[in-house]
Structure formats: structure tokens, C-alpha cells
Scaffold this active site. Structure first.
Site, mmCIF file in Angstrom:
data_model
loop_
_atom_site.group_PDB
_atom_site.id
_atom_site.type_symbol
_atom_site.label_atom_id
_atom_site.label_comp_id
_atom_site.label_asym_id
_atom_site.label_seq_id
_atom_site.Cartn_x
_atom_site.Cartn_y
_atom_site.Cartn_z
ATOM 1 N N GLU A 88 -1.248 15.234 11.802
ATOM 2 C CA GLU A 88 -1.533 14.393 12.525
ATOM 3 C C GLU A 88 -1.088 13.680 12.194
ATOM 4 O OE1 GLU A 88 -5.328 10.779 12.153
ATOM 5 O OE2 GLU A 88 -3.949 11.644 10.313
ATOM 6 N N ASP B 66 -2.454 14.540 7.185
ATOM 7 C CA ASP B 66 -3.384 13.614 7.906
ATOM 8 C C ASP B 66 -2.528 12.399 7.323
ATOM 9 O OD1 ASP B 66 -5.494 12.177 7.696
ATOM 10 O OD2 ASP B 66 -5.206 10.750 6.291
#
Length: 609
Positions: free
Chosen positions: A331, A292
Site C-alpha cells: 500500500e 500498510d
């Protein structure tokens, strides 16, 4: 490995031979540390730990069998006393009497895995040469209210059956790492080893993953290595890593999410997070890690962060070396160049596709020609020629704008349509664009496969399941688009042309902006070639000529062309017209003539000789 697997030496390590537990904690600047063993919510024993030459506090005791709850009482560098959970807890539980989260002694050998066949095949296979159809879920809210979440074991067979039915090859789970509040997304992490207590303990999660593997479904962890929760909720108790021994062992500066950024110049940060990632691969058998917020991890205020980049390169390389078949997925939203090669990632989320496709969906049909190059052609070319291998995603962030706003849900993105029939036709076309376009796979978030009218987080915030199950498998347009996505997924899996070589198999056949029509090939396998034709306009054609490229060396090899998918079918909520029972090729004029429904996608199978 250059970094120790801290989970093998720290935390509460139960020894089967002598039935003792060794507690080991890194708090180098603490004055004193005690293990507090808890029974019925309150202190049962207080055991003083001893600091060794490596600045580790240790004690071995026979009073802490598996299942024993415990906390550390730390007299920190500044002389303050605070109860803390173990930063390397393998399970944690809530105590309602004291309003505390407490660590639990875990027996690593208690759970017996039965996914050996899956793990063996995974180690022998390149995941980038396999289908990747990902279903993104938050386990605590997928089937139930976050206030009454289901255990991982209770979710298991519903999730397996749903993935098999819908054609999802992998599940990506967020909210897995332990976090504080039930209604949160699950990105403000308080412990980097324990699974979220809201769905159960370590062995419960193992059970879920084990059975997914036994049914040939992979599992991807949404991991949060960029920032962590730093608030202390009570004066004498905390679940946070922050100031664990009274000094700043991990933190950097405040983040944009009301958390603290990890400081990767600190060795203990690198060791803790390196071990966290390996723990979920080693002990819980995850098949991939989605990292993330990589953009904020490696670059802030227009300045690169070399220590974070080095950390990612080393970790990804270690995973590739010691865990073959595991995927490392970034990401990365800021367009850092060649992030896969620069940082050893396998894949990244294609934010360009996601933003452009949703914006194109929002654009009225009469205005789409003006956005054709930017949102269609450039996106295709980027996918084909980018150094990075990418996944087309419609994620939890894409349709979420808070607890009181649904403007970003897919249904509202198509609100310009003249009626519900056109709106759902446009949405079916959107998903066909996602699944068929050149990529290394696709990801769909829970609830988007039924294009529910309220966002997942609004439902979650109101104490409902994040997914509106009343719409699933119904005869409504919501249930019919779900059937369309189900069949698209199975079409994608059956035809290796979509995934064996990913974006490399893409070649443009035809595009004409005034009509909003584009056609492309997705490769050849066993003398069969897949062609995809999208019509992004609301005008249908009983007979439409696709001009074939003269440079195509396989034109003369085409023996037969058959329609194998059409988003306009009645069972999907379409009109059932514009079907292609017979497709003609005019080799003299180099044209392929097809019936082309409005706001639809057709997929053709070319038989080559």
C-alpha cells in the site's frame, strides 16, 4: 535465513515431551524480570527469570500448561516496575476483573491443519497468473457489532458461503493484529504475533483460514510494519512495546496517527517485524501480506529511509524464496517509482485508479469530457505501461470520513445523478470499470458491494455491523447491484483473458471523449478474445459504430461476436433495453456496430479462426 524466526525461541514455548513451558524474553536493560502466572484474574505464581549471555531472560516451569494466562513483571532500567504482556504472544485474552489484556501459553501442535492440498498447489503456482478478486473485511464487525464480536470460528461458514456466492477468490482481513480498542480500525498495534482477542485466539483464526483454504479461498493479512501503539494505559501495566525494558528498543519518532514510527536502524526492530511476518505465513498459513503505509515507512520529510528499504527488500526476498506462491502487496500512496522492483513487491494498490475513478464518478456527466484524458486514458496507459503490477482497489479508507460523515460513500459520490435509476447505473458502470480494466486484480471493501448509504465506520461506531445485511440479496437497487458485482466477479474468473497476463493483455480499440465512450481488448485465450465497451454518458445508442484499429492483426480472424455481459440488464436494476442479440462487423469500413445503453458497460466475446 539472515534473521531468526524469533517465534521459535522466544515467548512461551510448550514442550510436549516433558510437559514444561520455557519462557524467553528480550529485555536487555531490565534489572529483574518475573513471570506472573494468573488464575481467576489474579497472581497464582511469581517466578523469577534468569538472564543469559544473549541478554535473554529465561525460565522453564511445569506450572504453565497450555491455556495458562501470564504477564511479565519488569523492573526496568530506571527502576520502575510494570506488568507487561509478552511481545511474542501467540494468543491474548481480556480479564474484565483487572481490565488487563493477558498473554496465554499456546500449544502450537494442538490444531491439526487440513489444507494440505491448497498449500501444495499454492507452492507450485504463480499467483500473478491466477484470478485475484479480493473481499476486504474487518472480522470483528463484518457480521456483528464490535461490542459483541463473533469468534473466528463462528464467522467461518458464513464467510465461505458469501465468498463462493459472490465470486471472491481471496479475503483480505484488517484488524487481525492485536490492538487495544474495540471500535478502532485495528491499525494501532500492541502485539505483532497474537491475533485480535476480540475474535478469539490463535487456533480460532487457524480454523477460519484452514476452512477457507479447503474451499479454495485465499487469505491476505493486512500487516502494519510502519508504526505501533505506545501509550501506557495504567501506571503499573502496559500492552505496548514502548520502553519495554525502560529503554527505547523499537521507536523512532511520533507518527501522523498518534503512534510511534518503528526505527529500522535498530536491529531489534528488524528482527521482531521480520519474525512477525514469517510467523503469520509459517504458523497461520496466510497466502499474502499487504504491507500498510509503505510510503511513510520508506520516506518521510522528503528523505528516503535506507534501513526500511533494506528491511523490505530482504523480507520480500525471503518470502519469495521460502514461501513460493505467497504474494507481497504494497500500500504505497506517494508514487514511489518502481516500488515492486525496487523493494521486491509482487503487487501494489493502484491509488491512481482509485482516486481518479471515484473523482470521475463524482463528476456530473456534462463535465466528464473535460476530465477524460486525465481520469480515463492516462489511467489506462499507466496501468498498461507502469513498471509496477497493480490491483484496482475500493478499500476501507476510500469511503471513510469519520463517525459522522458519509460524503465519501459511493452512493453519495454519484449524488449528481438525476434520479436513483441513473445513480445506480453509474455505480454499476463504476464496478465494471474496476473489474474489467487492465490490472492484476481488484479489491472491494465490505458494504461497498451493496453501496450502502452509511459508511462502514459510522455503522461500526453506532454499535452495528459494518455491513448493512438488510440490503443484501434484496429486490432493492442495492441488492441488484450486488447481483451485478457477483456476476462480474464470476465473469472475471471464467475468462482467463482478464487475469492470465494482467495489464499486458490490454489494447485500446476506440475512444471518443465527446460521447464518453471507450472500448478495449483484454487478450486472447483458446481463440476467444474479450472486448469491453464503457459508456460513461447518460445517452444511450440503439446503434453505435466502434471504429476498429487498422493495426489490429486479428480483425480478419473474427468469425463471430457475442455479448456476454451487460450492466443494463433488468436483474441488475437496468432498463433491459439496448440488448445485443446480433452484432455486425463491417470489414470494409472497419466498424463494429453495437447497441450501447447509457451509463453502462457491455462485454463481448470474439470468436477467432
Amino acid at each position: 535465513m539472515s534473521h531468526l524466526k524469533l517465534y521459535e525461541i522466544r515467548g512461551a514455548q510448550f514442550n510436549h515431551e516433558n510437559q514444561t513451558t520455557r519462557f524467553c524474553l528480550y529485555a536487555p536493560n531490565a534489572r529483574n524480570v518475573y513471570v506472573i502466572l494468573i488464575a481467576y484474574g489474579f497472581q497464582q505464581y511469581r517466578l523469577e527469570m534468569v538472564k543469559n549471555h544473549e541478554n535473554l531472560w529465561e525460565i522453564v516451569t511445569d506450572k504453565a500448561p497450555p491455556g495458562q494466562r501470564y504477564l511479565y513483571l519488569i523492573n526496568d532500567f530506571r527502576g520502575r516496575e510494570k506488568l507487561r504482556i509478552d511481545p511474542i504472544s501467540f494468543s491474548v485474552v481480556s480479564n474484565r476483573l483487572t481490565r488487563q489484556v493477558q498473554s496465554v501459553v499456546h500449544d502450537e501442535h494442538a490444531y491439526v491443519w487440513n489444507d494440505q492440498n491448497w498449500m501444495r498447489r499454492r507452492s507450485q503456482t504463480n499467483p500473478l497468473k491466477l484470478p485475484l478478486s479480493i473481499y476486504e473485511i474487518q472480522p470483528k464487525s463484518w457480521k456483528s457489532s464490535v461490542y459483541w464480536p463473533m469468534n473466528y470460528r463462528q464467522l467461518t461458514f458464513d464467510l465461505i458461503n458469501y465468498c463462493l456466492e459472490m465470486g471472491f477468490t481471496h479475503v483480505e482481513m484488517y484488524g487481525i493484529l492485536e490492538h487495544t480498542d474495540r471500535w478502532e480500525y485495528g491499525y494501532q498495534i500492541s502485539n505483532y504475533f497474537a491475533p485480535s482477542r476480540f475474535n478469539g485466539q490463535c487456533d480460532d483464526l487457524k480454523y477460519l483460514i484452514d476452512h477457507l483454504h479447503q474451499n479454495n479461498i485465499g487469505v491476505i493479512l493486512d500487516w502494519v510494519p510502519t508504526h505501533f501503539k505506545h501509550h501506557h494505559f495504567f501506571h503499573g501495566y502496559s500492552t505496548s512495546l514502548h520502553e519495554y525494558d525502560g529503554t527505547d528498543l523499537y521507536a523512532n519518532v511520533p507518527s501522523q496517527w498518534s503512534t510511534l514510527y518503528f526505527d529500522f536502524d535498530k536491529e531489534e526492530t528488524r528482527r521482531l517485524l521480520f519474525a512477525s511476518a514469517l510467523y503469520f505465513l509459517d504458523r497461520l498459513h496466510f497466502d499474502g501480506i499487504r504491507f500498510d503505509a509503505v510510503s511513510q515507512m520508506i520516506r518521510r520529510n522528503q528523505t528516503d529511509i535506507p534501513s526500511a528499504m533494506t528491511f523490505l527488500r530482504e523480507l520480500n526476498q525471503t518470502i519469495h524464496t521460502h514461501y513460493p506462491g505467497v504474494m507481497c502487496i504494497a500500500e504505497e500512496s506517494e508514487g514511489y517509482p518502481n516500488v515492486n522492483r525496487a523493494l521486491n513487491f509482487d503487487l501494489k494498490w493502484n491509488f491512481g485508479w482509485s482516486n481518479n475513478a471515484r473523482n470521475f464518478l463524482r463528476t456530473p456527466v456534462t463535465e466528464r469530457a473535460g476530465h477524460w484524458r486525465e481520469k480515463i486514458l492516462d489511467v489506462l496507459n499507466c496501468a498498461r505501461w507502469s513498471e509496477d503490477k497493480m490491483i484496482c482497489t475500493v478499500s476501507h479508507d476510500d469511503t471513510e470520513t469519520g463517525p459522522f460523515d458519509s460524503r465519501n460513500v459511493l452512493l453519495n459520490c454519484a449524488s449528481h445523478a438525476r434520479n436513483e435509476i441513473e445513480k445506480f447505473a453509474d455505480l454499476r458502470n463504476f464496478f465494471a470499470w474496476q473489474i474489467c480494466a487492465p490490472s492484476r486484480g481488484h479489491l472491494i471493501h465490505m458494504g461497498d458491494e451493496i453501496v450502502q448509504p452509511m459508511s462502514w465506520f459510522q455503522r461500526c461506531f453506532r454499535g452495528k455491523s459494518s455491513m448493512d445485511w438488510s440490503l443484501s440479496n434484496s429486490t432493492s437497487l442495492h441488492g441488484r447491484i450486488q447481483k451485478c458485482i457477483q456476476d462480474l466477479n464470476h465473469l472475471y474468473i471464467r475468462h482467463r483473458q482478464f487475469w492470465e497476463y494482467g495489464e499486458e493483455s490490454y489494447s485500446l480499440i476506440y475512444e471518443y471523449a465527446p460521447n464518453l465512450v471507450i472500448a478495449y481488448h483484454r487478450g486472447i485465450s483458446n481463440n476467444y478474445r474479450i472486448a469491453v465497451i464503457h459508456n460513461f454518458s447518460d445517452h444511450g445508442y440503439r446503434s453505435y459504430d466502434i471504429q476498429l484499429p487498422k493495426s489490429d492483426p486479428n480483425i480478419e480472424r473474427i468469425q463471430h461476436v457475442k455479448e456476454i455481459f451487460n450492466t443494463n440488464q433488468l436483474q441488475y436494476g437496468g432498463s433491459g433495453t439496448f440488448q445485443n442479440e446480433r452484432i455486425e462487423i463491417d470489414r470494409n469500413n472497419m466498424t463494429l456496430t453495437v447497441a450501447l445503453p447509457p451509463l453502462s458497460t457491455i462485454v463481448l466475446n470474439e470468436t477467432l479462426i
